[in-house]
Structure formats: C-alpha cells, structure tokens
Design a protein around this motif. Structure first.
Motif, PDB file in Angstrom:
ATOM      1  N   MET A  37       0.825  -1.213   0.000  1.00 54.29           N
ATOM      2  CA  MET A  37       0.000   0.000   0.000  1.00 54.29           C
ATOM      3  C   MET A  37       0.861   1.266   0.000  1.00 54.29           C
ATOM      4  O   MET A  37       0.328   2.371   0.051  1.00 54.29           O
ATOM      5  CB  MET A  37      -0.907   0.030   1.236  1.00 54.29           C
ATOM      6  N   GLY A  38       2.174   1.112  -0.010  1.00 54.10           N
ATOM      7  CA  GLY A  38       3.052   2.271   0.040  1.00 54.10           C
ATOM      8  C   GLY A  38       3.286   2.790   1.438  1.00 54.10           C
ATOM      9  O   GLY A  38       3.626   3.964   1.623  1.00 54.10           O
ATOM     10  N   LEU A  39       3.148   1.911   2.443  1.00 55.89           N
ATOM     11  CA  LEU A  39       3.311   2.313   3.834  1.00 55.89           C
ATOM     12  C   LEU A  39       4.650   1.843   4.392  1.00 55.89           C
ATOM     13  O   LEU A  39       5.254   0.894   3.887  1.00 55.89           O
ATOM     14  CB  LEU A  39       2.174   1.738   4.686  1.00 55.89           C
ATOM     15  N   ARG A  40       5.092   2.518   5.443  1.00 56.05           N
ATOM     16  CA  ARG A  40       6.298   2.118   6.171  1.00 56.05           C
ATOM     17  C   ARG A  40       5.869   1.224   7.337  1.00 56.05           C
ATOM     18  O   ARG A  40       5.133   1.662   8.220  1.00 56.05           O
ATOM     19  CB  ARG A  40       7.037   3.340   6.701  1.00 56.05           C
ATOM     20  N   VAL A  41       6.324  -0.018   7.320  1.00 54.79           N
ATOM     21  CA  VAL A  41       5.906  -1.002   8.315  1.00 54.79           C
ATOM     22  C   VAL A  41       7.099  -1.378   9.181  1.00 54.79           C
ATOM     23  O   VAL A  41       8.206  -1.599   8.679  1.00 54.79           O
ATOM     24  CB  VAL A  41       5.330  -2.262   7.640  1.00 54.79           C
TER      25      VAL A  41
END
Length: 590
Positions: free
Chosen positions: A328-332
């Motif tokens: 999703m284009g997130l930093r995890v």
C-alpha cells in the motif's frame, strides 16, 4: 468449510507429539494444509515433509486423543492469512484467529475465529476507473482505517494483466461486496472484494526493481540513532539475557520509530510478558498522531505453552501482513519477540523428523531459514512509483545470556544491525543496556548510507560516530586498569580519559524512557549534544588529583543530564547551556 472432494484423503499411521505421520494414496504438496479429525474436532496441520506415500504433518493443536487410523483431509491450499480492512488494533494468534472473539479464558482445541469483522462496512473511494489496465497489487481504491489510508488492491493471486470492466462508485460497502470486476485478454472475469488471501510462506513481490535509496529510520533512541543507525527497510536484532530491558526497548522503538504501521509478533515469549504487551500497548500514546498507538498496531501473540508449530507460524503471519501493508506504500515496522522461541520450534520439529542435528541440536539449515526470513524485509518501489518498506527488528533470548549460541550467531549473518544488551550495564542500571562496544550497524559501511548521513545529519557525522566509539573503547580499557591497579596506580590523564568516556555514557547512551522529553530525542538534538560532548573531550582541564577529576566531571554530567530533560532550544535549555559553559570555564586550560 473447505471442499475436499477433489483432494487427497489420508489415514494417521503414527505420531510424535504434534508431528503426525499420514499415509495418503493421492499426491500431496509440500506446505499444503490439512484437517485431522478427532471425533467432532478438526485440527489444522501443515505438510512439512513428503516421503513417497508417507506425509509428515505438523499439527497446530494438541494431538491428545489422536489414534492410528484417524482421517486426514488435505485441502490443496497452503496456510494463508486473510487480508483486508479491519486488521489494525487486532490481537491474533499465530494462525490469525482473533483472540478477542474467543469466548473462553483458554484456547480450546480446534476453535477458530474470523480474522476480520464479516458484518463491517467501509467507505470505499475509487482511485481507478473503468478501462484502466491493472495487474496484481495495483490500487483500485481506498478506505479509511483509523489514521491509515487502506488501499484496496487487485488480488495478489491475479496472473497477468486485466482491464477494469466495472468499479463501484464512492460509498459504503461490506467486506465481501463486489467492488470491481476485472477481465483479462481471454475474456475471463475476476471479481474483486475488499478481502484477499495470501500464503504466509511465500513472499509478496509485486514491485519494480530499482536502485534503493537509503534513509534512516529515526527511533529517538540515542544509542541507536547516534551510534548504530538502522535504515528504513533494514534489519536488526537485539540479543540479551532476561532482565536487560528488551521489552522496554521494544516499547520505545514501536512508539517512536517513524513508521505508519507497527506489527508486534510475540512468537513464544513468556505469558507474563504477553500480558504486559496486552495491557501496555493500548495505553501508549502515539507521538505522531496524538491518538493511541494501538490504532496503528497489530499484535500476533503466542505464549510458550502453545504448541511449537503455532509459534513457528506466527513470524510468517506477521511478515505476510507486513508485506500487504507495504504494497500500500506504507512504512511497516515489525518487532519479533523472541525469535529464539521460533528457532526452538524449528529444532523440535527437526528432531522429531530425525534430521541430522547441527550445533545445540538446531537444524543444520538454521542459518539459511533465518536468512530467508530476514530477506523478506526491505525497501521497495511499487509499480505506480510509490514506495513502501518493511523494517524488521527481532529479539533473541540466548540461554544464560550466551551471545555465542547458534541462534545469535546465525542471525548475525543476516541482520545488518546488532544491538547487544549487556547484563553488566543492566545491573548498573545503565538503560538502555545496549553495549556500545559490542553493538554495530553494518549500514555505516555502505557509501550510500554515509552520503545520506552527511547530507541529512552532518558532514562529519560518520567520523563523529567512529570517534565516539573509540573514546568508549579507551574508557573501558582505562576502567579495567583502574580496577586492577587502583586509583593511585594510574596517571591523572587516565582518569581524565575515563571520565570523558563516562560523560558520553551518561549523557548520550543512557536515556530515561519514562521522561516525556528525554524518552524521544530528535536527530538534530542528538547531533548537537554529541558534538558538544566531543568538543569537551578535546578540551584540557586544570585538575590536581583523581578526586578533583571525579567531582568535576560529576558536576558536568549532572548539568548535561539537566539539558537532556529540558525542551530543546527553549529558554530553560539556553540557561542551562550558559551554566554549563561557566562550569567548563572554571577548569578549562585555554
């Protein structure tokens, strides 16, 4: 209920604890899941070895009461997670059962619960339109979940390119409602809902290959950011004996690290530590949003009294969910506590399979298994030009605090950052108890990382890090000499060197996780304080005896610690800084 009519059926022919040996007439695949029947109960298992007609299955439940001849149904599917809106704030076990939906204090054998809320509805906003060409992982629309924009994507299992035949308008829809219909060049249609499934032991790789840019994952913890920085999308691990502060350090990192989603995989820790996670995490305030940290957190929980196979699955479940959010284009950020329990699960299953044992009876391929798992973290470019990342930080609980045991040594070969917790520092109440000499960040060896730090922190930042570590090493050597020879047995210069190293230890390395200001130190403040201490290190002081040295530097330490507790660049901070200059000028040789 899974339709098994077209899949293999077998009979139990033997068992060793939760390792079940099944005889099947039809073909069965590696990692295929199955259901073992004990009366009215159906126990989930996974194929871990196929040897002609003998199928070796690790069962994820207690096998008490299992008998030779019991029926086993194979499904033709691998162990999967259910992905979609509603996972944030959830607490799952290693098989993604929602623990809050269970109606008992204890996990009942064969009991399952839905990972998502089937009756929930979400406001869907389309971001793609009819006629667009899409493929697996491409974004079709979005829903809002807490503070996160949750992307609804083309299912990961979709093969080839598709054209959007229809997509729903902006509005509220249920999880299983059709939100888009896709069609491929052969005319086959694919119905898309907000839910999709993905096998936990297959990495999701739906991105383009480009040269990776490096950026530091700021944690606000000085001993990490200033001395051993971890990069966004990087890997690291924290080994240390019991009582050295792993849990508090994880809380601080999960709360303060610059990440959009935090996944905490408690893969087999002690029950009391799991309870602490359950009670503390919902109370932690998110410094970035002002809301509760739990709103962007997922907990995967397995305690040590659960079957070992469930512990082995939990790390893969956490990583697969992380890959979903990364797409999703997130930093995890994933925190795994403790990967030693995972390795112990691997050891137990390897022993039951009678495989050739490695050191301490761990599997011979332990290093390869750990390396394969750590390789699933990383920084990625998505096909739409957006980026996502998974930063993985595991903890290791070596028996007796032995940092030379196989799990620690195997993890060293894969993780780029090594944060060794010291029992000695913990006993001295020097928290976080990360050993500044034993710990390291291999990212500092990368030219790209050095360039990034020079551009975004300071041109001399890497040189300052190396100088600081040299000072700490020399201070440790001098401490040993003083302990052997006594205060009178070493020159005054040695005492000065020792106390200058102590200055860095007390002011930079030690940090108060329970103080609102000192708990989280931005990188610009870290730079200022480290440069200030390195300037003091280069100064000469007029001091006559080792007692004078000790008393004077204790004054400096006290003043500098007051700076740490003051808001940066505030009037109070500037006043304390002026007072520090006065104290320095009292004894400084100009």
């Amino acid at each position: 209920m899974v339709d098994t009519a077209t899949h293999a059926v077998g009979k139990v022919r033997g068992m060793i604890s939760n390792l079940v040996i099944v005889r099947a007439e039809q073909p069965v695949a590696q990692n295929e899941i199955c259901y073992i029947h004990i009366g009215d109960e159906r126990l989930l298992g996974e194929v871990i070895k196929v040897e002609e007609q003998d199928i070796f299955v690790q069962c994820y439940e207690s096998t008490r009461g299992l008998k030779v001849g019991n029926t086993v149904e194979f499904t033709g599917q691998m162990l999967e997670v259910k992905l979609g809106p509603g996972m944030l704030s959830k607490t799952y076990d290693g098989l993604q059962n929602d623990l809050n939906k269970l109606d008992s204090l204890f996990l009942k054998r064969g009991q399952t619960s839905d990972a998502l809320d089937p009756g929930s509805s979400w406001h869907f906003t389309p971001t793609a339109k009819e006629g667009d060409s899409v493929q697996a992982g491409d974004w079709l629309g979005e829903v809002k979940e807490n503070s996160i924009t949750h992307r609804i994507m083309v299912p990961f299992k979709a093969v080839g390119r598709f054209t959007i035949k229809s997509i729903v308008a902006d509005g509220s829809y249920g999880l299983e409602d059709t939100i888009a219909t896709l069609i491929n060049p052969e005319g086959q249609e694919l119905t898309v809902t907000m839910v999709q499934y993905w096998p936990i032991k297959r990495a999701v790789k739906l991105y383009s290959e480009k040269v990776r840019p490096f950026s530091m994952l700021e944690t606000g913890i000085r001993t990490v950011d200033s001395l051993n920085p971890i990069m966004e999308g990087g890997t690291g691990f924290v080994p240390g004996p019991f009582g050295t502060g792993k849990t508090v350090l994880q809380h601080a990192i999960s709360k303060q690290a610059a990440a959009d989603v935090v996944i905490f995989a408690a893969c087999g820790e002690r029950a009391n530590e799991i309870v602490e996670v359950f009670t503390e995490f919902p109370k932690l305030e998110d410094p970035f949003t002002g809301r509760k940290l739990m709103e962007r957190t997922i907990i995967i929980a397995n305690t040590s009294n659960m079957p070992v196979a469930a512990r082995e699955a939990s790390v893969y479940t956490a990583m697969t969910i992380a890959e979903y959010y990364r797409t999703m284009g997130l930093r995890v950020l994933i925190l795994a506590d403790s990967t030693s329990r995972w390795a112990q699960a691997l050891r137990e299953m390897s022993n039951r399979l009678e495989e050739l044992p490695g050191p301490d009876a761990f599997p011979m391929d332990l290093t390869a298994v750990i390396a394969n798992f750590y390789s699933r973290a990383g920084y990625t470019y998505l096909r739409n030009g957006q980026t996502g990342s998974i930063t993985f930080l595991g903890t290791v609980s070596p028996s007796g605090g032995n940092l030379k045991e196989p799990v620690t040594e195997a993890t060293k070969k894969s993780a780029r950052c090594y944060y060794a917790l010291s029992q000695k520092r913990a006993d001295q109440k020097r928290y976080p108890a990360v050993d500044p000499v034993e710990s390291y960040s291999k990212y500092l060896e990368y030219p790209e990382v050095r360039s990034y730090l020079q551009e975004h922190v300071s041109m001399q930042w890497v040189d300052h890090i190396n100088q600081t570590k040299d000072i700490l090493i020399k201070g440790q050597e001098v401490r040993d000499q003083i302990n052997i020879l006594g205060d009178d047995g070493v020159p005054l210069d040695y005492h000065l060197l020792f106390w200058k190293a102590e200055l860095i230890d007390f002011v930079i390395l030690q940090q108060d996780a329970f103080d609102k200001i000192d708990a989280m130190t931005p990188i610009d403040r870290q730079r200022f304080m480290l440069e200030l201490l390195l300037d003091i290190y280069e100064m000469d002081f007029q001091l006559e005896t080792f007692e004078d040295v000790a008393n004077y530097f204790k004054r400096l330490i006290n003043q500098l610690k007051q700076l740490n507790y003051s808001p940066y660049a505030s009037p109070e901070f500037k006043t304390l800084l002026d007072e520090l200059k006065t104290i320095i000028d009292e004894k400084r040789i100009m």
